[in-house]
Design an enzyme around this catalytic site. Structure first.
Site, PDB file in Angstrom:
ATOM      1  N   PHE A   1      -7.979  43.784  53.026  1.00 60.70           N
ATOM      2  CA  PHE A   1      -8.383  45.041  52.404  1.00 60.70           C
ATOM      3  C   PHE A   1      -8.989  44.700  51.056  1.00 60.70           C
ATOM      4  CE2 PHE A   1      -4.439  46.380  54.729  1.00 60.70           C
ATOM      5  CZ  PHE A   1      -5.042  47.208  55.649  1.00 60.70           C
TER       6      PHE A   1
ATOM      7  N   SER B   1      -0.615  50.295  49.495  1.00 65.44           N
ATOM      8  CA  SER B   1       0.791  50.578  49.774  1.00 65.44           C
ATOM      9  C   SER B   1       1.493  49.256  50.044  1.00 65.44           C
ATOM     10  CB  SER B   1       0.911  51.483  50.997  1.00 65.44           C
ATOM     11  OG  SER B   1       0.529  50.758  52.138  1.00 65.44           O
TER      12      SER B   1
ATOM     13  N   TYR C   1     -10.672  31.371  47.697  1.00 67.37           N
ATOM     14  CA  TYR C   1      -9.716  31.985  46.753  1.00 67.37           C
ATOM     15  C   TYR C   1      -8.266  31.663  47.130  1.00 67.37           C
ATOM     16  CZ  TYR C   1      -9.958  36.106  49.963  1.00 67.37           C
ATOM     17  OH  TYR C   1      -9.945  36.938  51.051  1.00 67.37           O
TER      18      TYR C   1
ATOM     19  N   GLY D   1     -17.442  29.986  52.733  1.00 71.29           N
ATOM     20  CA  GLY D   1     -17.979  30.980  51.804  1.00 71.29           C
ATOM     21  C   GLY D   1     -18.530  32.128  52.623  1.00 71.29           C
TER      22      GLY D   1
HETATM   23  P1  NAP Z   1     -13.558  39.210  62.241  1.00 72.95           P
HETATM   24  O1  NAP Z   1     -14.655  39.176  63.248  1.00 72.95           O
HETATM   25  O2  NAP Z   1     -13.014  40.543  61.828  1.00 72.95           O
HETATM   26  O3  NAP Z   1     -12.377  38.293  62.784  1.00 72.95           O
HETATM   27  C1  NAP Z   1     -11.037  38.579  62.656  1.00 72.95           C
HETATM   28  C2  NAP Z   1     -10.380  38.472  64.032  1.00 72.95           C
HETATM   29  O4  NAP Z   1      -8.973  38.543  63.872  1.00 72.95           O
HETATM   30  C3  NAP Z   1     -10.796  39.596  64.992  1.00 72.95           C
HETATM   31  O5  NAP Z   1     -11.230  39.008  66.215  1.00 72.95           O
HETATM   32  C4  NAP Z   1      -9.513  40.395  65.223  1.00 72.95           C
HETATM   33  O6  NAP Z   1      -9.429  40.873  66.579  1.00 72.95           O
HETATM   34  C5  NAP Z   1      -8.448  39.337  64.931  1.00 72.95           C
HETATM   35  N1  NAP Z   1      -7.189  39.926  64.494  1.00 72.95           N
HETATM   36  C6  NAP Z   1      -6.995  40.786  63.453  1.00 72.95           C
HETATM   37  N2  NAP Z   1      -5.710  41.154  63.399  1.00 72.95           N
HETATM   38  C7  NAP Z   1      -5.064  40.490  64.412  1.00 72.95           C
HETATM   39  C8  NAP Z   1      -3.718  40.467  64.885  1.00 72.95           C
HETATM   40  N3  NAP Z   1      -2.755  41.181  64.305  1.00 72.95           N
HETATM   41  N4  NAP Z   1      -3.435  39.674  65.957  1.00 72.95           N
HETATM   42  C9  NAP Z   1      -4.407  38.945  66.556  1.00 72.95           C
HETATM   43  N5  NAP Z   1      -5.683  38.936  66.169  1.00 72.95           N
HETATM   44  C10 NAP Z   1      -6.010  39.716  65.112  1.00 72.95           C
HETATM   45  O7  NAP Z   1     -14.029  38.496  60.884  1.00 72.95           O
HETATM   46  P2  NAP Z   1     -14.620  37.018  60.596  1.00 72.95           P
HETATM   47  O8  NAP Z   1     -15.520  37.152  59.435  1.00 72.95           O
HETATM   48  O9  NAP Z   1     -15.124  36.387  61.833  1.00 72.95           O
HETATM   49  O10 NAP Z   1     -13.327  36.227  60.089  1.00 72.95           O
HETATM   50  C11 NAP Z   1     -12.791  35.106  60.768  1.00 72.95           C
HETATM   51  C12 NAP Z   1     -12.008  34.223  59.795  1.00 72.95           C
HETATM   52  O11 NAP Z   1     -12.882  33.694  58.800  1.00 72.95           O
HETATM   53  C13 NAP Z   1     -10.899  34.934  59.026  1.00 72.95           C
HETATM   54  O12 NAP Z   1      -9.786  34.065  58.917  1.00 72.95           O
HETATM   55  C14 NAP Z   1     -11.502  35.180  57.665  1.00 72.95           C
HETATM   56  O13 NAP Z   1     -10.530  35.282  56.646  1.00 72.95           O
HETATM   57  C15 NAP Z   1     -12.333  33.928  57.516  1.00 72.95           C
HETATM   58  N6  NAP Z   1     -13.409  34.008  56.528  1.00 72.95           N
HETATM   59  C16 NAP Z   1     -14.554  34.688  56.807  1.00 72.95           C
HETATM   60  C17 NAP Z   1     -15.574  34.713  55.874  1.00 72.95           C
HETATM   61  C18 NAP Z   1     -16.886  35.414  56.160  1.00 72.95           C
HETATM   62  O14 NAP Z   1     -17.740  35.460  55.277  1.00 72.95           O
HETATM   63  N7  NAP Z   1     -17.112  35.936  57.339  1.00 72.95           N
HETATM   64  C19 NAP Z   1     -15.414  34.055  54.643  1.00 72.95           C
HETATM   65  C20 NAP Z   1     -14.223  33.380  54.372  1.00 72.95           C
HETATM   66  C21 NAP Z   1     -13.226  33.341  55.343  1.00 72.95           C
HETATM   67  P3  NAP Z   1      -8.622  42.219  67.018  1.00 72.95           P
HETATM   68  O15 NAP Z   1      -9.048  43.315  66.123  1.00 72.95           O
HETATM   69  O16 NAP Z   1      -9.010  42.394  68.471  1.00 72.95           O
HETATM   70  O17 NAP Z   1      -7.159  41.886  66.905  1.00 72.95           O
END
Ligand code: NAP
Length: 289
Positions: free
Chosen positions: A104, A112, A154, A196
């Site tokens: 978030f 919360s 971070y 990043g």
């Molecule tokens: P994303 O598409 O929203 O990926 C998050 C995934 O986590 C979704 O497939 C979601 O699927 C799953 N998820 C969320 N809550 C869950 C739960 N309780 N149990 C099981 N699965 C769950 O976003 P993304 O950008 O590809 O992020 C992937 C990773 O990269 C994350 O760890 C993020 O912190 C990291 N990251 C991304 C960026 C960026 O710029 N994109 C930068 C730094 C780090 P469901 O909703 O189906 O559960």
């Protein structure tokens, strides 16, 4: 810049890899490349329809085998079930990519306590749940294994407005380094990647809705002047998953075009000084010397 696959054909041949959050975004991109390199893939998350659709598309694209399993990473029993059905389908499990996350963007005092818990539960507890369940199995069966955790920069700098995520990712990084040492004797290797900005639905449209993504254009914060390509991340992840990186253990690799260092360097904001002003400053210094 190169955006083709980097590893040799077959670099992950017959490796069974579980990717949490593998149905969307970066998890999907990394998983697709693992398949191209010969792996069997298991993708898990909460939304089974999304997983099944992605699995179908991945199989059509790569010719590989994909198993979609519904699992909320917060629930240890569901995690154990993923391991059980994976073994039934593919036999031995070789590697785990802890990629699922929630976040978030908000002033912390507006959150919360439940919102705080949710992020910690998904990111930190979800990662420890999967790592512990699979680690126990590997150790009991005397099987080697590889774990790759997706963190953020971070995790070590901290960051306002994403405090639950910063706390959770810092915990994941601590776990990565701790278990890299403790479990090396069992031939379990543990690394992390800190990406990043990489454009995805989840990280961008949902976290920065509407015009916000234009106003706070992430590319402008990156010294190399652009955001990441998914294949660039997939190349790094595949290397860290493969035996080519067998001597890399307990490391976190940043792939961010220099973004976090720009924020950290005391004088980096001088980037804003135009060339003419540098000319003027140099001329003034010249006069004094
Ligand atoms: P994303 O598409 O929203 O990926 C998050 C995934 O986590 C979704 O497939 C979601 O699927 C799953 N998820 C969320 N809550 C869950 C739960 N309780 N149990 C099981 N699965 C769950 O976003 P993304 O950008 O590809 O992020 C992937 C990773 O990269 C994350 O760890 C993020 O912190 C990291 N990251 C991304 C960026 C960026 O710029 N994109 C930068 C730094 C780090 P469901 O909703 O189906 O559960």
């Amino acid at each position: 810049m190169r955006t083709d696959g980097m590893l040799k054909e077959g670099a992950l041949k017959d490796q069974t890899i579980i990717v949490t959050g593998g149905g969307t975004g970066l998890g999907r991109a990394m998983g697709t490349y693992f398949l191209e390199l010969g792996a069997n893939l298991v993708i898990t998350s909460r939304k089974i329809e999304v997983l099944e659709q992605t699995a179908k598309e991945m199989e059509a694209q790569t010719g590989g085998k994909v198993l979609a399993v519904q699992c909320d990473v917060r629930d240890y029993e569901q995690v154990e079930n993923v391991l059980k059905v994976t073994e039934e389908r593919f036999g031995q499990i070789h590697a785990l990519l802890n990629n699922a996350a929630g976040n978030f963007i908000s002033p912390t005092e507006r959150l919360s306590n439940r919102a705080f818990d949710t992020v910690i539960d998904i990111v930190l507890k979800g990662t420890t749940n999967f790592t512990l369940a699979l680690g126990k199995k590997w150790i009991a069966n005397k099987q080697p294994g590889t774990v790759l955790n997706i963190v953020t920069t971070y995790a070590w700098t901290g960051s306002g407005y994403v405090v639950p995520s910063a706390c959770a990712k810092a915990g994941v990084l601590a776990m990565t380094r701790s278990l890299a040492v403790e479990w090396a004797k069992y031939k379990i290797r543990m690394n992390a990647i800190a990406p990043g900005p990489f454009p995805t639905e989840g990280a961008w449209s949902r976290l920065l809705p509407g015009d916000l993504v234009k106003k706070f254009d992430p590319a402008k914060l990156v010294p190399v002047g652009r955001v990441g390509e998914h294949q660039e991340l997939a190349n790094l992840a595949a290397y860290l998953m493969s035996d080519y990186s067998a001597y890399v253990n307990g490391e976190v690799v940043t792939i961010d075009g220099g973004e976090w260092l720009q924020g950290a360097g005391e004088f980096s904001h001088l980037e804003k000084i135009p060339q003419e002003m540098w000319d003027m400053l140099e001329a003034q210094r010249g006069k004094k010397q």
